[in-house]
Design a protein around this motif. Structure first.
Motif, PDB file in Angstrom:
ATOM      1  N   MET A 131     -11.231  -1.592  12.511  1.00  0.00           N
ATOM      2  CA  MET A 131     -10.339  -1.494  11.302  1.00  0.00           C
ATOM      3  C   MET A 131     -10.468  -0.148  10.496  1.00  0.00           C
ATOM      4  SD  MET A 131      -8.658  -3.441   9.688  1.00  0.00           S
ATOM      5  CE  MET A 131      -7.472  -2.537   8.589  1.00  0.00           C
ATOM      6  N   ILE A 190      -4.975  -1.537  16.190  1.00  0.00           N
ATOM      7  CA  ILE A 190      -5.870  -2.228  15.557  1.00  0.00           C
ATOM      8  C   ILE A 190      -5.733  -3.581  15.873  1.00  0.00           C
ATOM      9  CG2 ILE A 190      -7.163  -2.796  13.509  1.00  0.00           C
ATOM     10  CD1 ILE A 190      -6.427  -0.286  12.423  1.00  0.00           C
ATOM     11  N   ILE A 225      -4.673   3.762   9.112  1.00  0.00           N
ATOM     12  CA  ILE A 225      -4.146   4.973   8.472  1.00  0.00           C
ATOM     13  C   ILE A 225      -3.111   4.377   7.397  1.00  0.00           C
ATOM     14  CG2 ILE A 225      -4.290   6.653   9.964  1.00  0.00           C
ATOM     15  CD1 ILE A 225      -1.052   6.092  10.925  1.00  0.00           C
ATOM     16  N   ARG A 226      -3.432   3.320   6.995  1.00  0.00           N
ATOM     17  CA  ARG A 226      -2.552   2.510   5.540  1.00  0.00           C
ATOM     18  C   ARG A 226      -1.092   3.004   5.778  1.00  0.00           C
ATOM     19  NH1 ARG A 226      -7.327   1.584   5.633  1.00  0.00           N
ATOM     20  NH2 ARG A 226      -8.587   1.924   4.031  1.00  0.00           N
ATOM     21  N   CYS A 227      -0.411   2.633   6.861  1.00  0.00           N
ATOM     22  CA  CYS A 227       1.090   3.034   6.997  1.00  0.00           C
ATOM     23  C   CYS A 227       1.813   1.715   6.274  1.00  0.00           C
ATOM     24  CB  CYS A 227       1.402   2.932   8.455  1.00  0.00           C
ATOM     25  SG  CYS A 227       1.221   1.554   9.468  1.00  0.00           S
ATOM     26  N   GLY A 228       1.196   0.394   6.445  1.00  0.00           N
ATOM     27  CA  GLY A 228       1.882  -0.700   5.822  1.00  0.00           C
ATOM     28  C   GLY A 228       2.628  -1.547   6.727  1.00  0.00           C
ATOM     29  N   ALA A 229       2.788  -1.019   7.889  1.00  0.00           N
ATOM     30  CA  ALA A 229       3.549  -1.901   8.863  1.00  0.00           C
ATOM     31  C   ALA A 229       3.130  -3.076   9.096  1.00  0.00           C
ATOM     32  CB  ALA A 229       3.672  -0.960  10.447  1.00  0.00           C
ATOM     33  N   CYS A 230       1.832  -3.467   9.013  1.00  0.00           N
ATOM     34  CA  CYS A 230       1.394  -4.715   9.410  1.00  0.00           C
ATOM     35  C   CYS A 230       1.788  -5.605   8.378  1.00  0.00           C
ATOM     36  CB  CYS A 230      -0.179  -4.801   9.833  1.00  0.00           C
ATOM     37  SG  CYS A 230      -1.071  -4.250   8.373  1.00  0.00           S
ATOM     38  N   ILE A 249       0.732  -1.302  -0.067  1.00  0.00           N
ATOM     39  CA  ILE A 249      -0.125  -0.052  -0.160  1.00  0.00           C
ATOM     40  C   ILE A 249       0.875   1.190  -0.120  1.00  0.00           C
ATOM     41  CG2 ILE A 249      -2.182  -0.966   1.028  1.00  0.00           C
ATOM     42  CD1 ILE A 249      -1.280  -0.078   3.657  1.00  0.00           C
ATOM     43  N   CYS A 300       1.115  -2.300  14.965  1.00  0.00           N
ATOM     44  CA  CYS A 300      -0.019  -1.226  14.278  1.00  0.00           C
ATOM     45  C   CYS A 300       0.077   0.086  15.167  1.00  0.00           C
ATOM     46  CB  CYS A 300      -1.191  -1.751  14.292  1.00  0.00           C
ATOM     47  SG  CYS A 300      -2.661  -0.610  13.787  1.00  0.00           S
ATOM     48  N   PRO A 301       0.334   1.095  14.418  1.00  0.00           N
ATOM     49  CA  PRO A 301       0.401   2.581  15.273  1.00  0.00           C
ATOM     50  C   PRO A 301      -1.223   2.880  15.844  1.00  0.00           C
ATOM     51  CG  PRO A 301       0.489   3.160  12.870  1.00  0.00           C
ATOM     52  CD  PRO A 301       0.461   1.652  13.070  1.00  0.00           C
ATOM     53  N   MET A 302      -2.024   2.393  15.304  1.00  0.00           N
ATOM     54  CA  MET A 302      -3.426   2.833  15.588  1.00  0.00           C
ATOM     55  C   MET A 302      -4.097   1.696  16.525  1.00  0.00           C
ATOM     56  SD  MET A 302      -3.606   5.386  13.959  1.00  0.00           S
ATOM     57  CE  MET A 302      -5.115   6.107  14.528  1.00  0.00           C
ATOM     58  N   MET A 355      -3.760  -6.011   7.177  1.00  0.00           N
ATOM     59  CA  MET A 355      -5.041  -5.232   6.949  1.00  0.00           C
ATOM     60  C   MET A 355      -5.677  -5.538   5.933  1.00  0.00           C
ATOM     61  SD  MET A 355      -4.266  -3.116   4.053  1.00  0.00           S
ATOM     62  CE  MET A 355      -5.264  -1.475   4.604  1.00  0.00           C
ATOM     63  N   LEU A 400      -5.831  -6.704  14.972  1.00  0.00           N
ATOM     64  CA  LEU A 400      -5.982  -7.344  13.679  1.00  0.00           C
ATOM     65  C   LEU A 400      -6.152  -8.743  13.857  1.00  0.00           C
ATOM     66  CD1 LEU A 400      -3.055  -5.443  12.022  1.00  0.00           C
ATOM     67  CD2 LEU A 400      -5.684  -5.513  10.916  1.00  0.00           C
TER      68      LEU A 400
HETATM   69  S1  SF4 Z   1      -0.132  -1.359  10.591  1.00  0.00           S
HETATM   70 FE1  SF4 Z   1      -2.356  -0.775  11.498  1.00  0.00          FE
HETATM   71  S2  SF4 Z   1      -2.644   1.399  10.518  1.00  0.00           S
HETATM   72 FE2  SF4 Z   1      -0.840   0.531   9.613  1.00  0.00          FE
HETATM   73  S3  SF4 Z   1      -1.798  -0.293   7.637  1.00  0.00           S
HETATM   74 FE3  SF4 Z   1      -1.835  -2.026   9.236  1.00  0.00          FE
HETATM   75  S4  SF4 Z   1      -3.713  -1.783  10.059  1.00  0.00           S
HETATM   76 FE4  SF4 Z   1      -3.388  -0.076   9.019  1.00  0.00          FE
END
Ligand code: SF4
Lengths: 475, 228
Positions: free
Chosen positions: A311, A378, A315-320, A151, A374-376, A343, A380
């Motif tokens: 969900m 979530i 914020i679409r950071c891509g870390a997950c 992403i 996940c910075p938010m 995600m 998962l």
């Molecule tokens: S780590 Fe969390 S915030 Fe970042 S893309 Fe994945 S679900 Fe979204």
């Protein structure tokens, strides 16, 4: 985009056998993961900032209808337009209408996952309008006719020599003997090719990482500067975004920005965070004359108030995905639709249906790293479990999986019977395993034992040991 | 009802239904208004909560860490000396474009006859731009640029080299203080058309995760800090 999520298993097998892909993917585990760690170590407040980011989004969802009213009011005052799109089809119609009214022939595009979600490129092309991706990664995959595999790093599945080959094929008219050995020369060539596109485009389409209710502002976060050229040079700027991007104030947006880039790329801040409010003002010598924001719903409003609401904080950071052992091995394309990794496994079934993407939540080892990074905050893995339950209820799992789980459920919901059976079964399994101490295959669980051996149980069941533990008979 | 209204109602109506049992609209509205009017500050990293001299030093350090170059001059009268010297050191032509900012109008251009300068938005041929930052945020070495006739937005993106003037008095520790300064200039709940937060020169890591400067925006950002 054709949805191929139902074929995850076959896709994954193909990916594992692809040496080019495996070479490219070996960069993910090292690069992104290390950079995030280093950024984290430099900011002692990081965990508190994550809590705060989570709370801001939770608060916003609670009042989302009203924040949208305030937001719309401010956009209108600034001379812009807000368009709501219940479905992806509505969003395509709205965007095509705006482009037609602008008499557009060519459209430049900044990076946007929502644009992928609604497959706007194909739609514009079918209607005689040429969309040109300007983010370097997106530009590369557009030349190759591929979909993004990550992403924030859409071309992460490719190696340098593949990019070079695509450039040589597409950029005809340049010196055939030019040297493109270094990534620098590839970046420079893309920069000069795209300059003209920026200057000639009639409409520029960008995404938005945030919408701000306080001021009626949309925000993009980029490193290349392509998004800014996309939205500043053409006569019309269209923002395509989705319902959950709202935050109340400028302070709230920057609070979340403090965790975004650090988790995404390990930067303290992305190079460009651009806040746009309406079209150009009186006296402005540049900037777009029209400003439209298209807010896509596509199932999100129905996630509010359900076990999948969390969900929407993404914020679409891509870390997950960067930290996911499954993603690291198979890459993004195996997931078969726009959003890959953990995600995607949670979000895709909500957006395109459990019938099409219900297999994705199984693409997990439940190692929990996605939730940990996940910075938010979530949850998962928990939500993947929710989807597995739903998929099971809908009887979409292959028969053997269902019957195995059903068999287990029969016992698990009858504790006495479970305890009795387990106590009887353990010595049986131990006897089957013999001196080796493990089992090579287990009926109804061959999917598991195919890749690993099951250690044979030794001694007493967990339940028996737990009872003793509670009674204080710790051994 | 137009089709646009119907779509809007469909989306926001579903949001309201999903929220379920809600407090009265009046109470909810009061909470929303309160948040927008008071824009409360949350957790702010301790890093930049230091005295102003140290904030300026921190800004210089952080901007350097993201590959911007930084020069410091005593007064406004020294800016053009610093500009010509910088262009010479990089083998760039003595020519630049800037906006209508009154701040630039009374620079001693007459003393620098060899330095060509044009006013207006940037065009494709412009190699070097000069712009004035609204604020600089020490926390991450970030420039805040507000668009308008005084500092057209294209100056920040089209030219290869972006020279930005930043007064020490405009340097804050955190973003929150910079937002307050912006509200002082533009008003509560108001923004310039474009507000760019710029942290270093443009870059990409899209090819094999190799970080390279100069993707589509400027290849270099040079910050001239004015004042002690
Ligand atoms: S780590 Fe969390 S915030 Fe970042 S893309 Fe994945 S679900 Fe979204």
């Amino acid at each position: 985009m054709v949805i191929r999520s139902g074929k995850f298993k076959a896709n994954a097998r193909e990916a594992l056998a692809d040496p080019q892909l495996q070479r490219a993917m070996s960069n993910v585990g090292v690069g992104f993961v290390q950079k995030r760690r280093m950024a984290m170590d430099k900011l002692p407040e990081f965990d508190a900032l994550r809590d705060q980011a989570r709370d801001i989004k939770n608060h916003t969802f609670q009042y989302l209808d009203l924040y949208y009213e305030e937001y719309e009011k401010k956009v209108r005052e600034a001379g812009g337009h807000v368009h709501f799109a219940p479905t992806d089809g509505d969003a395509r119609d709205i965007i095509l209408d705006i482009c037609r009214n602008a008499g557009a022939h060519s459209v430049t595009k900044g990076k946007s996952m929502i644009a992928e979600e609604i497959a706007i490129n194909d739609h514009l092309e079918e209607n005689g309008i040429k969309p040109i991706e300007t983010d370097l990664g997106e530009y590369i995959i557009q030349l190759r006719g591929e979909a993004p595999s990550h992403i924030i790093a859409p071309a992460i599945h490719l190696n340098k020599d593949q990019v070079e080959a695509s450039f040589r094929e597409a950029h005809t008219g340049l010196d055939e003997n030019r040297n493109l050995d270094e990534p620098e020369s590839l970046v420079a060539e893309a920069r000069s090719m795209l300059r003209e596109a920026f200057l000639n485009a009639d409409v520029g389409i960008t995404g938005a990482n945030f919408l701000i209710a306080e001021t009626g502002t949309s925000v993009i976060v980029t490193n290349e500067g392509n998004g800014d050229l996309t939205q500043s040079l053409p006569r019309v700027h269209i923002v395509i975004t989705s319902l959950e991007k709202m935050v109340p104030t400028l302070e709230d947006a920057t609070a979340i920005l403090r965790v975004l880039a650090r988790t995404a790329t390990g930067q303290e801040m992305a190079v460009y965070n651009t806040f746009s409010t309406g079209p150009r003002r009186e006296g402005d010598p540049d900037g777009p004359e029209e400003y439209h924001v298209v807010v896509l719903d596509n199932g999100r409003s129905s996630m509010i108030g359900t076990e999948f609401q969390d969900m929407l904080r993404c914020i679409r950071c891509g870390a997950c995905m960067n930290h996911c052992p499954v993603y690291q091995s198979v890459g993004g394309h195996a997931y078969g639709w726009v959003y890959p990794g953990p995600m995607g496994s949670v979000l895709s079934p909500s957006l395109i249906g459990v019938d099409k993407a219900g297999h994705l939540p199984n693409a997990s080892t439940f190692c929990g790293r996605c939730e940990a990074v996940c910075p938010m905050r979530i949850p998962l893995p928990k939500m993947m479990r929710h989807w597995r339950e739903r998929e099971f209820e809908r009887h979409l799992s292959p028969f053997s999986v269902r019957s195995g789980l059903g068999f287990w459920k029969f016992f698990a919901t009858r504790p006495r019977l479970y305890n009795f059976t387990a106590a009887v079964a353990m010595p049986v399994l131990a006897a089957l395993a013999g001196a080796k101490g493990y089992l090579k295959a287990l009926p109804l669980a061959t999917g598991w034992t195919h890749y690993r051996n099951l250690p044979a149980p030794e001694g007493r069941t967990f339940q028996q040991q737990w009872r003793d533990h509670l009674a204080g008979v710790d051994e | 009802m137009t089709i646009e209204d119907e779509r809007r109602e469909q989306v926001l109506g579903t949001v309201r239904r999903s929220l379920g049992n809600m407090k009265s609209d009046k109470a909810r509205r009061a909470i929303v208004r309160g948040r927008l009017e008071n824009h409360p500050k949350g957790e702010i990293p301790a890093r930049a909560q230091v005295n102003h001299f140290k904030q300026v030093d921190l800004f210089v350090e952080m901007a350097g860490a993201v590959d911007a170059s930084v020069d410091r001059v005593k007064t406004k009268a020294d800016i053009l000396d610093a500009v010509t010297e910088f262009l010479r050191s990089r083998n760039l032509p003595q020519s630049l474009i800037h906006g209508d900012d009154a701040y630039f109008a009374d620079l001693p251009w007459g003393k620098h006859k060899t330095l060509e300068h044009r006013r207006g938005p940037a065009a494709a041929k412009d190699l070097v731009s000069l712009a004035k930052a609204h604020s600089g945020v020490a926390e991450t070495g970030t420039l805040m640029m507000a668009s308008g006739a005084d500092n057209p937005v294209t100056l920040n993106f089209l030219p290869d080299v972006s020279i930005v003037v930043l007064e020490t008095k405009d340097i804050t520790g955190d973003y929150e203080t910079a937002w307050d300064r912006l509200r002082e200039k533009f008003g509560e709940r108001e923004m310039p058309r474009t507000l760019n937060m710029v942290t270093g020169p443009s870059r990409t890591a899209d090819i094999e995760q190799t970080l390279l400067l100069g993707a589509h925006g400027p290849r270099s950002v040079h910050i001239i800090i004015v004042g002690r």
